[in-house]
Write a protein that holds these residues in place. Sequence first.
Motif, PDB file in Angstrom:
ATOM      1  N   LEU A 282      48.275  35.588  43.818  1.00  0.00           N
ATOM      2  CA  LEU A 282      47.615  35.564  45.116  1.00  0.00           C
ATOM      3  C   LEU A 282      46.263  36.216  45.366  1.00  0.00           C
ATOM      4  O   LEU A 282      45.802  37.028  44.325  1.00  0.00           O
ATOM      5  CB  LEU A 282      48.784  36.554  46.143  1.00  0.00           C
ATOM      6  CG  LEU A 282      50.218  36.262  46.189  1.00  0.00           C
ATOM      7  CD1 LEU A 282      50.769  37.402  46.811  1.00  0.00           C
ATOM      8  CD2 LEU A 282      50.393  35.007  46.686  1.00  0.00           C
ATOM      9  N   CYS A 283      45.425  35.718  46.283  1.00  0.00           N
ATOM     10  CA  CYS A 283      44.258  36.296  46.544  1.00  0.00           C
ATOM     11  C   CYS A 283      44.415  37.418  47.399  1.00  0.00           C
ATOM     12  O   CYS A 283      45.205  37.343  48.535  1.00  0.00           O
ATOM     13  CB  CYS A 283      43.257  35.051  47.091  1.00  0.00           C
ATOM     14  SG  CYS A 283      41.796  35.913  48.001  1.00  0.00           S
ATOM     15  N   SER A 284      43.823  38.639  47.229  1.00  0.00           N
ATOM     16  CA  SER A 284      43.819  39.796  47.974  1.00  0.00           C
ATOM     17  C   SER A 284      43.255  39.704  49.324  1.00  0.00           C
ATOM     18  O   SER A 284      43.614  40.341  50.488  1.00  0.00           O
ATOM     19  CB  SER A 284      43.432  41.032  47.337  1.00  0.00           C
ATOM     20  OG  SER A 284      42.036  41.098  47.297  1.00  0.00           O
ATOM     21  N   GLN A 285      42.169  38.560  49.492  1.00  0.00           N
ATOM     22  CA  GLN A 285      41.389  38.554  50.571  1.00  0.00           C
ATOM     23  C   GLN A 285      42.022  37.477  51.627  1.00  0.00           C
ATOM     24  O   GLN A 285      42.315  37.832  52.672  1.00  0.00           O
ATOM     25  CB  GLN A 285      40.021  37.908  50.088  1.00  0.00           C
ATOM     26  CG  GLN A 285      38.935  38.013  51.522  1.00  0.00           C
ATOM     27  CD  GLN A 285      38.689  39.407  51.721  1.00  0.00           C
ATOM     28  OE1 GLN A 285      38.765  40.511  51.149  1.00  0.00           O
ATOM     29  NE2 GLN A 285      38.525  39.757  53.130  1.00  0.00           N
ATOM     30  N   CYS A 286      42.127  36.222  51.197  1.00  0.00           N
ATOM     31  CA  CYS A 286      42.641  35.322  51.971  1.00  0.00           C
ATOM     32  C   CYS A 286      44.188  34.885  51.890  1.00  0.00           C
ATOM     33  O   CYS A 286      44.861  34.210  52.500  1.00  0.00           O
ATOM     34  CB  CYS A 286      41.813  33.866  51.811  1.00  0.00           C
ATOM     35  SG  CYS A 286      42.315  33.034  50.165  1.00  0.00           S
ATOM     36  N   GLY A 287      44.859  35.595  50.686  1.00  0.00           N
ATOM     37  CA  GLY A 287      46.401  35.661  50.777  1.00  0.00           C
ATOM     38  C   GLY A 287      46.640  34.234  49.973  1.00  0.00           C
ATOM     39  O   GLY A 287      47.990  33.936  50.093  1.00  0.00           O
TER      40      GLY A 287
ATOM     41  N   ARG B 120      38.044  34.317  39.826  1.00  0.00           N
ATOM     42  CA  ARG B 120      37.932  34.619  41.219  1.00  0.00           C
ATOM     43  C   ARG B 120      38.715  33.465  41.991  1.00  0.00           C
ATOM     44  O   ARG B 120      38.999  32.265  41.639  1.00  0.00           O
ATOM     45  CB  ARG B 120      36.457  34.628  41.864  1.00  0.00           C
ATOM     46  CG  ARG B 120      35.558  33.761  41.338  1.00  0.00           C
ATOM     47  CD  ARG B 120      34.115  33.759  41.622  1.00  0.00           C
ATOM     48  NE  ARG B 120      33.458  34.936  40.855  1.00  0.00           N
ATOM     49  CZ  ARG B 120      33.194  36.108  41.320  1.00  0.00           C
ATOM     50  NH1 ARG B 120      33.232  36.361  42.599  1.00  0.00           N
ATOM     51  NH2 ARG B 120      32.655  37.051  40.667  1.00  0.00           N
ATOM     52  N   CYS B 121      39.124  33.753  43.381  1.00  0.00           N
ATOM     53  CA  CYS B 121      39.812  32.965  44.324  1.00  0.00           C
ATOM     54  C   CYS B 121      38.987  31.476  44.576  1.00  0.00           C
ATOM     55  O   CYS B 121      37.885  31.594  44.900  1.00  0.00           O
ATOM     56  CB  CYS B 121      40.178  33.595  45.459  1.00  0.00           C
ATOM     57  SG  CYS B 121      41.118  32.406  46.681  1.00  0.00           S
ATOM     58  N   PRO B 122      39.491  30.373  44.032  1.00  0.00           N
ATOM     59  CA  PRO B 122      38.821  29.028  44.296  1.00  0.00           C
ATOM     60  C   PRO B 122      38.650  28.879  46.198  1.00  0.00           C
ATOM     61  O   PRO B 122      37.866  28.030  46.158  1.00  0.00           O
ATOM     62  CB  PRO B 122      39.614  28.069  43.758  1.00  0.00           C
ATOM     63  CG  PRO B 122      40.750  28.834  43.062  1.00  0.00           C
ATOM     64  CD  PRO B 122      40.786  30.083  43.466  1.00  0.00           C
ATOM     65  N   GLU B 123      39.560  29.397  46.766  1.00  0.00           N
ATOM     66  CA  GLU B 123      39.258  29.208  48.283  1.00  0.00           C
ATOM     67  C   GLU B 123      38.375  30.054  48.764  1.00  0.00           C
ATOM     68  O   GLU B 123      37.200  29.388  49.724  1.00  0.00           O
ATOM     69  CB  GLU B 123      40.530  29.747  48.821  1.00  0.00           C
ATOM     70  CG  GLU B 123      41.757  28.965  48.343  1.00  0.00           C
ATOM     71  CD  GLU B 123      41.864  27.363  48.812  1.00  0.00           C
ATOM     72  OE1 GLU B 123      41.453  27.201  49.880  1.00  0.00           O
ATOM     73  OE2 GLU B 123      42.605  26.717  48.030  1.00  0.00           O
ATOM     74  N   CYS B 124      38.103  31.402  48.319  1.00  0.00           N
ATOM     75  CA  CYS B 124      37.232  32.224  49.302  1.00  0.00           C
ATOM     76  C   CYS B 124      36.388  32.785  48.375  1.00  0.00           C
ATOM     77  O   CYS B 124      35.330  33.611  48.941  1.00  0.00           O
ATOM     78  CB  CYS B 124      37.796  33.124  50.158  1.00  0.00           C
ATOM     79  SG  CYS B 124      38.713  34.670  49.046  1.00  0.00           S
ATOM     80  N   GLY B 125      36.382  32.813  46.880  1.00  0.00           N
ATOM     81  CA  GLY B 125      35.667  33.447  45.957  1.00  0.00           C
ATOM     82  C   GLY B 125      35.709  34.948  45.782  1.00  0.00           C
ATOM     83  O   GLY B 125      35.142  35.655  44.918  1.00  0.00           O
ATOM     84  N   GLU B 126      36.951  35.228  46.374  1.00  0.00           N
ATOM     85  CA  GLU B 126      37.215  36.898  45.986  1.00  0.00           C
ATOM     86  C   GLU B 126      37.793  37.186  44.628  1.00  0.00           C
ATOM     87  O   GLU B 126      38.198  36.250  44.179  1.00  0.00           O
ATOM     88  CB  GLU B 126      38.298  37.223  47.049  1.00  0.00           C
ATOM     89  CG  GLU B 126      39.008  38.433  47.027  1.00  0.00           C
ATOM     90  CD  GLU B 126      38.139  39.698  47.170  1.00  0.00           C
ATOM     91  OE1 GLU B 126      37.429  39.824  48.039  1.00  0.00           O
ATOM     92  OE2 GLU B 126      38.361  40.673  46.370  1.00  0.00           O
ATOM     93  N   ASP B 127      37.213  38.384  44.326  1.00  0.00           N
ATOM     94  CA  ASP B 127      37.561  38.375  42.668  1.00  0.00           C
ATOM     95  C   ASP B 127      38.920  38.991  42.382  1.00  0.00           C
ATOM     96  O   ASP B 127      39.321  39.610  41.121  1.00  0.00           O
ATOM     97  CB  ASP B 127      36.347  38.832  41.992  1.00  0.00           C
ATOM     98  CG  ASP B 127      35.829  40.201  42.195  1.00  0.00           C
ATOM     99  OD1 ASP B 127      36.395  40.753  43.147  1.00  0.00           O
ATOM    100  OD2 ASP B 127      34.778  40.735  41.559  1.00  0.00           O
TER     101      ASP B 127
HETATM  102 ZN   LIG Z   1      40.966  33.686  48.403  1.00  0.00          ZN
END
Ligand SMILES: [Zn+2]
Length: 741
Positions: free
Chosen positions: A448-453, A488-495
């Motif tokens: 999971l992405c910690s930023q956008c979930g 990193r998250c392909p959706e929002c770039g969060e690592d």
């Molecule tokens: Zn994300």
Amino acid sequence: MSAFVRVVLDRSIRRELDYAVPDALAEKVAVGSRIRVPFRDKSLLATVVAELDESPAEGIKPIEALIGEKPTLSSSLIELARWMANYYCCPIETVMRSLLPQVIRKAKVSWKKQLFVAPTRQPSPEEIEKLRRRAPRQAELLSAVAQLPGPIPATDLLRQTLLDNATLRALVRRGWAELREQEMARDPHAAEKFVADSELTLNSEQTAALQLVAAALENPATHPPILLHGVTGSGKTEVYLQAIRATLARGKTAIVLVPEISLTPQTVERFKSRFAEQPEMVAVLHSHLSEGERHDEWHKLHSGNARIVIGARSAVFAPLENLGLIVVDEEHETSYKQEEAPRYHARDVAIVRAKIEKCVVLLGTATPSLESYHNAERGKYVLSNLTQRVDQCQMPLIRIVDLRQERRKEKAAPILSEKLRNAIEIRLNNKEQTILFLNRRGFSTSLLCSQCGKARDCPNCSVALTFHRTNTRLSCHLCGHSAAVPKRCPECGEDALIYAGFGTEKVEANVSAIFPHAVVRRMDADSMTRKDAYRETLHAFRAGKIDILVGTQMIAKGLHFPNVTLVGIINADLALHLPDFRAGERTFQLLTQVAGRAGRGETPGEVFVQTYTPFSPSIQFARHHDFAGYFQQELEFRERCDFPPFKHVVLITVRSEHEARASFSAETLARRLKEALPEEFSLGAPAPAPLEKLQGHYRFHILLRGAAIMRLSRMIRETLDKLPFPEDVAVAVDVDPYQLL
Ligand SMILES: [Zn+2]
Ligand SMILES: [Zn+2]
């Protein structure tokens, strides 16, 4: 002897065709014969399904050739195929494909031929001496050949004498030995030695069960199927073995069906050993045989040399004549259901085959399916109970661990609760063994992405990808898609990505970290890819070289390890929350089966069940070993909701790579079905499947229910035949489905 035959081609044309029988073949062609026929401009394989004196068809062509002397299928099996086509709503050509293994259908593989050496005449010592002066190696081989009691395979002789093929050929040229080609069976178990074992003494319950089978064998045409409900460890297999002995004594044959997963070397060995006095007696059919082995095992049965077959699902079609008994072990197992067309259930097919061939059926299980137990209560089956474990072993003590409390205590829910950790510690100190069960592979079940979930989902299926640490990749357990772990998250770039959920890989890692001195092994589809890995791990576990075995359902079934005194079920809720009316039944069965692995020796067993829903009925009834209580409440639920065993369910899946086309086709089909079906059948609205996308296809479900299943099946077939679907839309009909996702 008939002038014409009706045949089903191997190719699906949804029509049976008539052919003329040439005089030369008239004596030999019969129902069940495999033949070659002209069709359009091709020559195709086909099966004879009826003999006719006349045919209404025009322009009838003659049969080209007959394959094999004796009919490949019996007329009873052809009758069974017809029943399956009608019941399971599928073309008979499709059923035929399941009835005969591919290697038999294609008729390309034959018996293995091998060269055998035999002496032509006995040489005198002088003759050998004379040869030794000119060709010492030939002389050496000649004296070996002279001592042979009979012909042996040439390769064996050369291996024993360490001489080469050229020497042997020279000897043959000089006229001292001859080579003959002989057929021989490929034996998948040739390398194993089976020591004859003797019958065990039965306790009073087992004796009663065996007497029931014996009585049924006296009166097979009228005797109802027998449901043997025996708790885990109650000695069902010994009842099967003695029932088979009684069947053979009457000059009849027997089929034993076991779930593929339980078809372990251990099971095969038990049957082969019991009938070791005639090594050819037992044939084995399962998916791990080579084509050649399958050919040979099948022909051993067809020729009558083997009179017992032990096998998985498709062994229900074994070509045995004079069938006396069909045993279905673990009759509740869902792996008896085939998930592609024909979508048959081997237990139900066994019941019908037994009715056609007037033989006895024995269904055995520790956790009867709701359908079978209901049949026993209504008197359609006869019930036989084994309530005691053999050797008076105690049933294991089952303890429930409430994960909600554990989470409160330790902030996050641990993989192993404190209670389970302590229990393992005690086993390690006592040199006893532990099994930990989790029905989910991999390390983390989502990323999971910690930023956008957002989770990393499979591009082809609507499920999250599972992280596997062994190869550090993400993979889809449904379609096999594999991807690298993104930085990193392909959706929002969060690592900052979070690994959530856990599977068997993580349990193994966790357990190894907590108990660094224990030997921990994992047994699941990922760790068992090598051919012999399964057998080796079981051997090591049996020999006590492994302290803790972590695994999926691979370790849940039928294994018997006296030194296992603890079983931990890491998460009992996994099956419980699936959108499936059998979820409760499956959970009860799984808990009972897994718990049954504990305490099969002298020390009583203990089971820890970790769960977030400690009060769910399936878990509570399993805890108290209360099958009757569980059955009653589950049956009430099924009756209230019109589910089996009260109504049959038919699930139609419409799928396409194009979402709109799948959805439109499902709508159209549902409308037509509504027009065609009378009120007595209930028809659900078409809806996206719970697993909406699978292997790149969008899927829609239509659920039907009704009591008169043959009629419902026929009406569905007729409706489908009238509807032209676009080419890229596929429709599957599943009668009595077990897979509702
Ligand atoms: Zn994300
Ligand atoms: Zn996938």
